[in-house]
Design a protein around this motif. Structure first.
Motif, PDB file in Angstrom:
ATOM      1  N   ASP A  63       0.513  -1.244  -0.031  1.00 47.49           N
ATOM      2  CA  ASP A  63       0.096  -0.131   0.004  1.00 47.49           C
ATOM      3  C   ASP A  63       0.775   1.223   0.023  1.00 47.49           C
ATOM      4  O   ASP A  63       1.658   1.547   1.022  1.00 47.49           O
ATOM      5  N   PRO A  64       0.675   2.157  -0.987  1.00 45.51           N
ATOM      6  CA  PRO A  64       1.623   3.341  -1.036  1.00 45.51           C
ATOM      7  C   PRO A  64       0.996   4.453  -0.294  1.00 45.51           C
ATOM      8  O   PRO A  64       1.499   5.610  -0.211  1.00 45.51           O
ATOM      9  N   GLY A  65      -0.431   4.187   0.067  1.00 41.58           N
ATOM     10  CA  GLY A  65      -1.022   5.190   0.787  1.00 41.58           C
ATOM     11  C   GLY A  65      -1.857   6.134  -0.014  1.00 41.58           C
ATOM     12  O   GLY A  65      -2.330   7.071   0.688  1.00 41.58           O
ATOM     13  N   ASP A  66      -1.850   6.034  -1.279  1.00 40.67           N
ATOM     14  CA  ASP A  66      -2.402   6.986  -2.148  1.00 40.67           C
ATOM     15  C   ASP A  66      -3.303   6.909  -3.151  1.00 40.67           C
ATOM     16  O   ASP A  66      -3.405   7.137  -4.236  1.00 40.67           O
ATOM     17  N   GLU A  67      -3.744   5.560  -2.868  1.00 35.62           N
ATOM     18  CA  GLU A  67      -4.645   4.932  -3.938  1.00 35.62           C
ATOM     19  C   GLU A  67      -5.919   5.683  -3.586  1.00 35.62           C
ATOM     20  O   GLU A  67      -6.093   6.213  -2.417  1.00 35.62           O
ATOM     21  N   SER A  68      -6.934   5.435  -4.597  1.00 35.52           N
ATOM     22  CA  SER A  68      -8.304   5.879  -4.264  1.00 35.52           C
ATOM     23  C   SER A  68      -9.304   5.007  -3.347  1.00 35.52           C
ATOM     24  O   SER A  68      -8.820   3.960  -3.028  1.00 35.52           O
ATOM     25  N   GLU A  69     -10.182   5.900  -2.720  1.00 34.23           N
ATOM     26  CA  GLU A  69     -10.854   5.124  -1.828  1.00 34.23           C
ATOM     27  C   GLU A  69     -11.621   3.906  -2.430  1.00 34.23           C
ATOM     28  O   GLU A  69     -11.770   3.023  -1.712  1.00 34.23           O
ATOM     29  N   ALA A  70     -12.007   3.981  -3.767  1.00 27.88           N
ATOM     30  CA  ALA A  70     -12.624   2.693  -4.405  1.00 27.88           C
ATOM     31  C   ALA A  70     -11.604   1.781  -4.278  1.00 27.88           C
ATOM     32  O   ALA A  70     -12.150   0.397  -4.028  1.00 27.88           O
ATOM     33  N   THR A  71     -10.379   1.828  -4.492  1.00 26.87           N
ATOM     34  CA  THR A  71      -9.466   0.699  -4.567  1.00 26.87           C
ATOM     35  C   THR A  71      -9.190   0.109  -3.106  1.00 26.87           C
ATOM     36  O   THR A  71      -9.415  -0.893  -3.152  1.00 26.87           O
ATOM     37  N   TYR A  72      -9.380   1.117  -2.051  1.00 25.76           N
ATOM     38  CA  TYR A  72      -9.127   0.461  -0.649  1.00 25.76           C
ATOM     39  C   TYR A  72     -10.296  -0.337  -0.326  1.00 25.76           C
ATOM     40  O   TYR A  72     -10.325  -1.142   0.474  1.00 25.76           O
ATOM     41  N   ARG A  73     -11.759   0.203  -0.608  1.00 20.60           N
ATOM     42  CA  ARG A  73     -12.835  -0.564  -0.383  1.00 20.60           C
ATOM     43  C   ARG A  73     -12.850  -1.916  -1.185  1.00 20.60           C
ATOM     44  O   ARG A  73     -13.322  -2.928  -0.573  1.00 20.60           O
ATOM     45  N   HIS A  74     -12.243  -1.941  -2.137  1.00 15.74           N
ATOM     46  CA  HIS A  74     -12.272  -3.168  -3.213  1.00 15.74           C
ATOM     47  C   HIS A  74     -11.175  -4.230  -2.583  1.00 15.74           C
ATOM     48  O   HIS A  74     -11.566  -5.467  -2.496  1.00 15.74           O
ATOM     49  N   LEU A  75     -10.185  -3.496  -1.673  1.00 18.52           N
ATOM     50  CA  LEU A  75      -9.133  -4.507  -1.205  1.00 18.52           C
ATOM     51  C   LEU A  75      -9.768  -5.194  -0.008  1.00 18.52           C
ATOM     52  O   LEU A  75      -9.633  -6.264   0.318  1.00 18.52           O
ATOM     53  N   GLU A  76     -10.547  -4.328   0.904  1.00 13.56           N
ATOM     54  CA  GLU A  76     -11.196  -4.904   2.005  1.00 13.56           C
ATOM     55  C   GLU A  76     -12.160  -6.046   1.398  1.00 13.56           C
ATOM     56  O   GLU A  76     -12.147  -6.929   2.152  1.00 13.56           O
ATOM     57  N   TRP A  77     -12.874  -5.845   0.242  1.00 11.72           N
ATOM     58  CA  TRP A  77     -13.820  -6.828  -0.165  1.00 11.72           C
ATOM     59  C   TRP A  77     -13.121  -8.185  -0.597  1.00 11.72           C
ATOM     60  O   TRP A  77     -13.556  -9.281  -0.161  1.00 11.72           O
ATOM     61  N   LEU A  78     -11.862  -7.849  -1.134  1.00 16.87           N
ATOM     62  CA  LEU A  78     -11.040  -9.101  -1.851  1.00 16.87           C
ATOM     63  C   LEU A  78     -10.522  -9.925  -0.311  1.00 16.87           C
ATOM     64  O   LEU A  78     -10.599 -11.021  -0.559  1.00 16.87           O
ATOM     65  N   ASP A  79     -10.037  -9.049   0.496  1.00 19.47           N
ATOM     66  CA  ASP A  79      -9.690 -10.019   1.704  1.00 19.47           C
ATOM     67  C   ASP A  79     -10.836 -10.731   2.545  1.00 19.47           C
ATOM     68  O   ASP A  79     -10.591 -11.923   2.738  1.00 19.47           O
ATOM     69  N   ALA A  80     -12.201 -10.010   2.311  1.00 16.68           N
ATOM     70  CA  ALA A  80     -13.144 -11.062   2.976  1.00 16.68           C
ATOM     71  C   ALA A  80     -13.390 -11.880   2.026  1.00 16.68           C
ATOM     72  O   ALA A  80     -13.803 -13.184   2.525  1.00 16.68           O
TER      73      ALA A  80
END
Length: 271
Positions: free
Chosen positions: A31-48
């Motif tokens: 995580d570079p810390g500068d992705e879009s909020e949409a990408t961070y939400r999708h990463l959470e979904w993938l982890d689930a």
């Protein structure tokens, strides 16, 4: 597996979830810390999904270099770079100068420092080796989601102890094939993952950011302004290839500009 949170990475993960590919042992997101909020939400979904389909057998990890490149840019522009020990990291921003006067691009150090190095550090840790301790060659197989339209990005690993593998190339799948596969299985298609100020965006991707994530667009416009006002810069830098301020770029589609459909570009440059 290296998980960038984009379309290709998502296809790989969901193929493991439905049994079309075997499970890897670990899935790592840098995580570079500068992705879009949409990408961070999708990463959470993938982890689930990984937890659900693997019954908790596969571990997911998020790693970071610490800090964000955008904060370094802000600190340097405000004259706080030395105070905060913010060493300059070059990004491939478009420059206005050059020997021929047509401009060029900066060096691309950001991927190495904010993606590759944190990934390699975590791989070393998972293998059980300390820093600078010798690791036997071929100790770690790393799956990377590169598709056929990005085949030029597929290469050998940077370290002797890792072996890169590209399952999507083995399946001869393009980015469009990945989209079709996700849609066909009823899974969401994420936006392209990249830092919000990444200069490799197409006009369509800049439009998406502007129209769907106003905060990220405002941050990108701010970074675009700051990379031209930082003290000591020898050349002006821009996020857009037109080398004009981002909020002044003509982002209209060909149809909106009255040109008709001139071409169809299948873009995809990020993990």
């Amino acid at each position: 597996m290296s998980n960038g949170g984009g379309i290709q990475s998502s296809a790989l993960i969901m193929m493991m979830c439905v049994g079309e590919l075997p499970w890897v042992d670990h899935i790592i997101n840098a995580d570079p810390g500068d992705e879009s909020e949409a990408t961070y939400r999708h990463l959470e979904w993938l982890d689930a999904q990984v937890r659900r389909y693997s019954n908790g057998r596969v571990e997911t990890h998020t790693v970071s270099r610490g800090g964000r490149l955008s904060d370094r840019i802000r600190n340097r522009a405000a004259g706080r770079g030395v105070l905060n020990n913010d060493r300059f990291v070059s990004a491939p921003f478009f420059t206005s100068g050059g020997k021929d006067g047509r401009g060029g691009q900066g060096k691309r150090q950001c991927t190495r420092e904010f993606k590759i190095e944190p990934l390699e550090k975590k791989q070393r840790e998972l293998l059980g080796y300390a820093a600078r301790q010798r690791i036997p060659a071929g100790s770690c197989e790393v799956w990377i989601g590169i598709s056929t339209d990005e085949v030029v990005r597929a290469g050998a690993a940077f370290t002797s102890w890792t072996v890169n593998r590209y399952p999507l190339l083995e399946k001869r799948m393009s980015r469009r094939d990945c989209v079709s596969w996700l849609e066909g299985h009823g899974f969401p298609v994420p936006p392209k993952s990249a830092c919000i100020y990444c200069p490799y965006k197409t006009n369509a991707e800049w439009r998406w950011l502007r129209d769907n994530d106003p905060k990220a667009w405002a941050d990108a416009v701010e970074i675009d302004r700051l990379i031209r006002t930082t003290p000591g810069m020898r050349e002006q830098e821009f996020l857009h290839r037109d080398r004009v301020p981002l909020d002044q770029v003509d982002l209209r589609t060909d149809e909106e500009a009255g040109q008709g459909m001139l071409m169809v570009c299948e873009a995809g440059c990020g993990l």
